[in-house]
Write an enzyme that holds these catalytic residues in place. Structure first.
Site, short mmCIF file in Angstrom:
data_model
loop_
_atom_site.label_atom_id
_atom_site.label_comp_id
_atom_site.label_asym_id
_atom_site.label_seq_id
_atom_site.Cartn_x
_atom_site.Cartn_y
_atom_site.Cartn_z
N ARG A 1 41.49 49.58 35.62
CA ARG A 1 42.78 48.98 36.01
C ARG A 1 43.89 49.84 35.39
NH1 ARG A 1 43.49 43.00 33.66
NH2 ARG A 1 42.60 42.29 35.62
N TYR B 1 52.65 41.54 35.58
CA TYR B 1 52.40 40.13 35.24
C TYR B 1 52.90 39.82 33.84
CZ TYR B 1 49.91 36.25 33.14
OH TYR B 1 49.63 35.11 32.43
N THR C 1 51.41 33.51 27.49
CA THR C 1 50.14 34.22 27.38
C THR C 1 50.16 35.23 26.23
OG1 THR C 1 48.84 35.93 28.49
CG2 THR C 1 51.11 35.72 29.21
N ASP C 2 48.98 35.51 25.69
CA ASP C 2 48.88 36.57 24.66
C ASP C 2 49.20 37.94 25.24
OD1 ASP C 2 46.55 36.92 26.19
OD2 ASP C 2 45.16 36.63 24.51
N GLU C 3 49.25 38.05 26.57
CA GLU C 3 49.47 39.36 27.19
C GLU C 3 50.90 39.87 26.98
OE1 GLU C 3 47.58 40.07 30.92
OE2 GLU C 3 46.08 38.52 30.58
N ASP D 1 58.35 23.99 45.81
CA ASP D 1 58.42 25.24 45.07
C ASP D 1 59.32 25.08 43.84
OD1 ASP D 1 59.09 27.98 44.40
OD2 ASP D 1 58.33 28.49 46.40
N ASN E 1 34.26 42.97 27.46
CA ASN E 1 33.93 42.61 28.84
C ASN E 1 32.47 42.91 29.16
OD1 ASN E 1 36.57 41.85 29.19
ND2 ASN E 1 37.21 43.78 30.12
N PHE F 1 44.37 26.03 38.16
CA PHE F 1 43.22 25.92 37.23
C PHE F 1 43.59 25.09 35.99
CE2 PHE F 1 41.11 28.54 33.68
CZ PHE F 1 40.02 27.69 33.60
N PRO G 1 31.92 44.76 39.45
CA PRO G 1 32.84 45.89 39.20
C PRO G 1 33.50 45.80 37.82
CG PRO G 1 33.87 44.26 40.64
CD PRO G 1 32.51 43.74 40.33
N LYS H 1 56.00 37.30 32.39
CA LYS H 1 55.85 36.18 31.46
C LYS H 1 56.74 36.40 30.22
CE LYS H 1 53.42 33.05 31.96
NZ LYS H 1 53.66 31.76 32.68
N HIS I 1 45.60 49.16 31.68
CA HIS I 1 44.70 48.10 31.18
C HIS I 1 44.81 47.96 29.66
CE1 HIS I 1 40.35 46.37 31.78
NE2 HIS I 1 41.18 45.51 31.22
P1 TYD Z 1 41.02 38.81 34.10
O1 TYD Z 1 40.15 37.63 34.33
O2 TYD Z 1 41.70 39.43 35.28
O3 TYD Z 1 42.07 38.41 32.96
P2 TYD Z 1 43.20 39.31 32.20
O4 TYD Z 1 43.33 40.62 32.87
O5 TYD Z 1 44.41 38.48 32.33
O6 TYD Z 1 42.71 39.44 30.77
O7 TYD Z 1 40.17 39.95 33.41
C1 TYD Z 1 39.56 39.81 32.16
C2 TYD Z 1 39.04 41.16 31.74
O8 TYD Z 1 38.02 41.57 32.66
C3 TYD Z 1 40.11 42.24 31.78
O9 TYD Z 1 39.92 43.14 30.68
C4 TYD Z 1 39.83 42.97 33.08
C5 TYD Z 1 38.33 42.83 33.25
N1 TYD Z 1 37.89 42.81 34.66
C6 TYD Z 1 36.92 43.73 35.12
O10 TYD Z 1 36.40 44.57 34.36
N2 TYD Z 1 36.57 43.67 36.44
C7 TYD Z 1 37.11 42.77 37.30
O11 TYD Z 1 36.74 42.79 38.50
C8 TYD Z 1 38.09 41.83 36.82
C9 TYD Z 1 38.71 40.82 37.75
C10 TYD Z 1 38.44 41.88 35.49
#
Ligand code: TYD
Length: 338
Positions: free
Chosen positions: A271, A146, A121-123, A57, A247, A11, A201, A150, A274
């Site tokens: 998640r 993940y 990443t900020d993560e 690779d 979100n 991407f 979802p 990083k 999360h």
């Molecule tokens: P994502 O695009 O996976 O990026 P990151 O986890 O690296 O920030 O997700 C962005 C946000 O969206 C994250 O808080 C998780 C949420 N999310 C959902 O709620 N449902 C989903 O199906 C996905 C893929 C992400």
């Protein structure tokens, strides 16, 4: 000037390759073409005399050594990036994101000429309480396999800088969106599913907050850091837009853009681990004269239109991932609603 881009069919990498070619760089793109890459992203570059593609690779030490030799810059975008997949299988993340980076660092040390820019990443900071922002020197507290991979890569990069004096710079981006992102990520997934009237979802209460930057703004920021040269490089630089949204706000906006009811949004099991909120302090970059140009509302609207037109990839492996990731979650939400 010559640059080795790794992960150039992904991407961010594909947008960056096109920008580098436009800026007059000779670009070698090393990509192992995982599920997340798409060579079609670079179809327009194929005939450019300044462009060379190598299928391989970043963990292949002899190949990486051969490709790094003679380069002025190495830009590393090769990575496993999806947090949800890192929960299903962390090992691939350690291999690509940590071993791969050490392999690049070794080749750069051996060659003794090229500079490295490592995309991070900020993560790596984990969840950041409101109203704090992460400055470049904030301690790491990664939450997912993940983000831990990083952070580990960054520690290796810093160690090579300290120990061997390697010219290395780390760029930490916030969440990136725009065309060509894999459909597994939040915005593409919700844009494509809402179009097909499928349930969206949303993890947990949906009040998690992310900072979002359009890929074109990210690419311009990276180009500016490259142009600014080694005086401003070395160490870490944050690339954030300041555009922070929950979100659920984004999910609702995507429904509105696709003229779909908010009832498609389905709260599902959260998640694991999360992070609640990410927020970058990008004042260092802004002091160099950079500012984002794409307001989130405009960028999101354009991006949703793009996915409505470009999300019909029929991919059995992805269908199987979607089942593993969402089937039980969505069934659980349906049962809870009864
Ligand atoms: P994502 O695009 O996976 O990026 P990151 O986890 O690296 O920030 O997700 C962005 C946000 O969206 C994250 O808080 C998780 C949420 N999310 C959902 O709620 N449902 C989903 O199906 C996905 C893929 C992400």
């Amino acid at each position: 000037m010559k640059v080795l881009v790794t992960g150039g069919c992904g991407f961010i990498g594909s947008h960056m390759v096109r920008q580098l070619l436009a800026d007059g760089w000779q670009v070698t793109n090393l990509d192992n073409l995982t599920y997340a890459s798409n060579p079609a992203n670079l179809a327009s570059a194929m005939d450019d005399p300044g462009y060379r593609f190598v299928h391989g690779d970043i963990c292949d030490a002899p190949l990486v050594k051969e490709l790094v030799a003679g380069q002025d810059l190495v830009l590393n975008f090769a990575a496993e990036t999806h947090v949800d997949r890192s929960l299903l299988g962390p090992a691939a993340f350690v291999r690509a994101n940590v071993e791969g980076v050490v392999c690049l660092l070794e080749a750069i040390r051996d060659d003794g000429h090229a500079e490295l820019i490592q995309m991070s990443t900020d993560e790596v900071f984990g969840s950041v309480p409101d109203p704090e922002e992460s400055a470049e020197d904030r301690p790491f507290r990664p939450s997912s396999p993940y983000s831990a991979s990083k952070a580990a890569a960054e520690l290796q990069v810093a160690a090579y800088r300290t120990t061997y004096g390697l010219p290395v710079t780390v760029l930490r981006g916030c969440n990136v969106y725009g065309p060509n992102q894999h459909l597994e990520k939040f915005i593409p997934l919700f844009a494509a599913r809402s179009m097909r009237r499928e349930p969206l979802p949303l993890y947990g209460d949906g009040l998690q907050q992310r900072e979002w930057i359009h890929v074109s703004d990210l690419v311009h920021a990276i180009s500016m850091v490259i142009r600014a040269g080694s005086e401003t490089q070395r160490g870490a630089i944050h690339i954030g837009s300041g555009e922070r949204r929950t979100n659920i706000e984004i999910a609702q906006r995507i429904c509105d853009l696709n003229e779909r009811p908010h009832e498609l949004i389905t709260h599902v099991k959260d998640r694991a681990g999360h992070d609640r909120r990410y927020a970058l302090d990008s004042s260092r970059l802004r002091s160099l004269g950079w500012a984002p140009e794409v307001p989130f509302e405009h960028g999101l609207a354009r991006t949703v239109v793009w996915y409505v037109a470009n999300s019909s990839r029929d991919d059995p492996a992805f269908a199987s991932y979607l089942r593993e990731q969402y089937e039980v979650r969505l069934a659980g939400a349906a049962n809870a609603a009864k």
